[in-house]
Design a protein around this motif. Structure first.
Motif, short mmCIF file in Angstrom:
data_model
loop_
_atom_site.label_atom_id
_atom_site.label_comp_id
_atom_site.label_asym_id
_atom_site.label_seq_id
_atom_site.Cartn_x
_atom_site.Cartn_y
_atom_site.Cartn_z
N VAL A 101 -5.66 12.33 2.55
CA VAL A 101 -4.98 11.08 2.19
C VAL A 101 -5.33 10.68 0.77
O VAL A 101 -6.49 10.68 0.35
CB VAL A 101 -5.37 9.95 3.16
CG1 VAL A 101 -4.85 8.61 2.65
CG2 VAL A 101 -4.80 10.23 4.54
N VAL A 102 -4.27 10.32 0.02
CA VAL A 102 -4.44 9.77 -1.32
C VAL A 102 -3.94 8.33 -1.28
O VAL A 102 -2.79 8.07 -0.92
CB VAL A 102 -3.63 10.57 -2.37
CG1 VAL A 102 -3.71 9.89 -3.73
CG2 VAL A 102 -4.14 12.00 -2.45
N HIS A 103 -4.80 7.38 -1.65
CA HIS A 103 -4.44 5.96 -1.65
C HIS A 103 -3.94 5.60 -3.05
O HIS A 103 -4.72 5.19 -3.92
CB HIS A 103 -5.64 5.10 -1.27
CG HIS A 103 -6.15 5.37 0.12
ND1 HIS A 103 -5.59 4.79 1.24
CD2 HIS A 103 -7.14 6.20 0.56
CE1 HIS A 103 -6.24 5.21 2.32
NE2 HIS A 103 -7.17 6.07 1.94
N ARG A 136 0.85 -1.19 0.00
CA ARG A 136 0.00 0.00 0.00
C ARG A 136 0.89 1.24 0.00
O ARG A 136 1.95 1.25 0.62
CB ARG A 136 -0.91 0.04 1.23
CG ARG A 136 -1.89 -1.11 1.32
CD ARG A 136 -2.73 -1.06 2.58
NE ARG A 136 -3.68 -2.15 2.65
CZ ARG A 136 -4.89 -2.14 2.09
NH1 ARG A 136 -5.31 -1.03 1.47
NH2 ARG A 136 -5.67 -3.19 2.17
N ARG A 137 0.44 2.27 -0.69
CA ARG A 137 1.17 3.54 -0.67
C ARG A 137 0.17 4.67 -0.53
O ARG A 137 -0.74 4.83 -1.37
CB ARG A 137 1.99 3.73 -1.94
CG ARG A 137 2.87 4.99 -1.91
CD ARG A 137 3.93 4.89 -0.81
NE ARG A 137 4.88 5.97 -0.83
CZ ARG A 137 4.84 7.03 -0.03
NH1 ARG A 137 3.84 7.16 0.84
NH2 ARG A 137 5.77 7.95 -0.08
N GLN A 138 0.33 5.42 0.56
CA GLN A 138 -0.54 6.55 0.83
C GLN A 138 0.28 7.83 0.88
O GLN A 138 1.43 7.82 1.32
CB GLN A 138 -1.27 6.36 2.16
CG GLN A 138 -2.16 5.14 2.22
CD GLN A 138 -2.78 4.94 3.60
OE1 GLN A 138 -2.62 5.77 4.49
NE2 GLN A 138 -3.49 3.83 3.78
N TYR A 139 -0.33 8.89 0.43
CA TYR A 139 0.29 10.22 0.50
C TYR A 139 -0.64 11.14 1.28
O TYR A 139 -1.86 11.02 1.20
CB TYR A 139 0.53 10.79 -0.89
CG TYR A 139 1.45 9.96 -1.75
CD1 TYR A 139 2.83 10.05 -1.61
CD2 TYR A 139 0.93 9.08 -2.70
CE1 TYR A 139 3.68 9.28 -2.40
CE2 TYR A 139 1.78 8.32 -3.50
CZ TYR A 139 3.14 8.43 -3.34
OH TYR A 139 3.97 7.66 -4.12
N GLY A 159 -5.60 2.28 -7.80
CA GLY A 159 -4.59 1.72 -6.92
C GLY A 159 -4.63 0.22 -6.73
O GLY A 159 -3.91 -0.31 -5.88
N ARG A 184 -3.46 0.18 -3.18
CA ARG A 184 -4.39 -0.30 -2.16
C ARG A 184 -4.23 -1.80 -1.87
O ARG A 184 -5.19 -2.55 -1.88
CB ARG A 184 -5.83 -0.03 -2.61
CG ARG A 184 -6.17 1.44 -2.75
CD ARG A 184 -7.56 1.62 -3.31
NE ARG A 184 -7.94 3.00 -3.49
CZ ARG A 184 -8.57 3.75 -2.59
NH1 ARG A 184 -8.90 3.23 -1.41
NH2 ARG A 184 -8.88 4.99 -2.84
N SER A 244 -2.24 13.11 4.76
CA SER A 244 -2.74 12.65 6.06
C SER A 244 -4.15 13.15 6.28
O SER A 244 -4.61 14.11 5.65
CB SER A 244 -1.84 13.17 7.19
OG SER A 244 -1.79 14.59 7.18
N THR A 249 3.32 4.95 -9.33
CA THR A 249 3.62 4.58 -7.95
C THR A 249 3.97 3.10 -7.85
O THR A 249 4.89 2.71 -7.12
CB THR A 249 2.43 4.89 -7.04
OG1 THR A 249 2.10 6.28 -7.15
CG2 THR A 249 2.75 4.58 -5.58
N THR A 268 3.93 2.38 2.08
CA THR A 268 3.44 2.68 3.43
C THR A 268 3.28 1.39 4.23
O THR A 268 3.57 1.35 5.43
CB THR A 268 2.08 3.41 3.35
OG1 THR A 268 2.22 4.55 2.50
CG2 THR A 268 1.62 3.85 4.72
#
Length: 276
Positions: free
Chosen positions: A45-47, A36-39, A243, A50, A41, A74, A86
């Motif tokens: 938050v951008v997922h 998973r990679r999130q940007y 994602g 997923r 907070s 990503t 993440t």
């Protein structure tokens, strides 16, 4: 034009050693588990990814497609160790890289991974040969000019080693970039829109070289592309949306790939992932 196995590699295989990244130990070339990679907070938050579960065997050619914002870039950055997920685990050539220090990760990228980008990313002040040898120089390894000459010959530029990038056509520059990516015999070659700046004929030449690297050298190629024609050169096409990997095709033609792209939907709950 095909790529030929090097004599050195054949000797290594005969002796049972694992030359460069083309190891014969049966481990996967690329493995992502629960990535998973999130940007951002809180509300921002951008997922981007997923929960990607994916295994790519050695010696395969995989294309990754999806609409803008689907997570393709990503995915490539996390898989290649250019960005840290993440959550989840990334293994390249059997090596866990998720918690690796930045110094070790940089060395791994220089010695065991190859990269081909749309913009070529050649250094204009260096000759073609010097550009090809750059991964060895950056890794502090001995500069193997014979190996550089070998891969330049394999991509049809054996007589261009002393030229500057500005003296070459766009297609020739991308061939230099491919030779640079292959010079260390990496575990994986990551290609990000490698034909995006090329005309149709030249793009086909570069894609044939990538295909030959897989068929003739046992290389593993992971290519992000928006072009169904380019994706059709791959063994398998993975489709990302929002994602997640939502679909895949095996050895499909451009029309089938284009049709699948047009009908991409959100992830289906029953889809179990793209584990090979």
């Amino acid at each position: 034009m095909g790529l030929r196995r090097s004599k050195r590699r054949n000797e290594s295989e005969t002796s049972g050693a694992a030359p460069g990244g083309y190891g014969q130990d049966g481990s996967a070339a690329v493995e992502l588990r629960g990535v998973r990679r999130q940007y951002g907070s809180r509300r921002g938050v951008v997922h981007a990814l997923r929960g990607i579960d994916l295994v790519l065997p050695r010696g395969t050619f995989t294309a990754v497609m999806g609409p803008s914002g689907s997570g393709k870039s990503t995915f490539l950055q996390c898989a290649a160790g250019l960005d840290r997920p993440t959550e989840g685990s990334v293994r390249l050539g059997g090596t866990e890289i998720t918690g690796m220090s930045e110094n070790k990760l940089t060395l791994l990228r220089r010695t065991r991974l190859g990269f081909v980008f749309q913009a070529f990313n050649l250094l204009p002040s260096l000759t073609v040969e010097q550009n090809v040898l750059l991964p060895m120089r950056l890794a502090g390894a001995r500069l193997d000019r014979r190996r550089a000459a070998e891969v330049l010959t394999q991509v049809g530029l054996g007589d261009k080693g002393g030229r500057r990038p500005s003296e070459l056509s766009g297609g020739q520059q991308q061939r230099v970039a491919l030779a640079r990516a292959l010079v260390t015999q990496p575990d994986v070659v990551f290609a990000d829109e490698p034909t995006g700046a090329l005309d149709t004929t030249t793009a086909a030449e570069v894609l044939n070289l990538l295909r030959s690297a897989v068929n003739g050298l046992g290389a593993t190629v992971v290519m992000v592309t928006h072009d169904p024609v380019a994706a059709a050169y791959a063994d398998r096409v993975l489709f990302l949306a929002d994602g997640s990997i939502v679909d895949s095709l095996t050895r499909a033609d451009p029309a089938t790939i284009a049709d699948r792209m047009r009908h991409l939907t959100a992830p289906a709950p029953s889809y179990a992932g793209a584990v090979a």
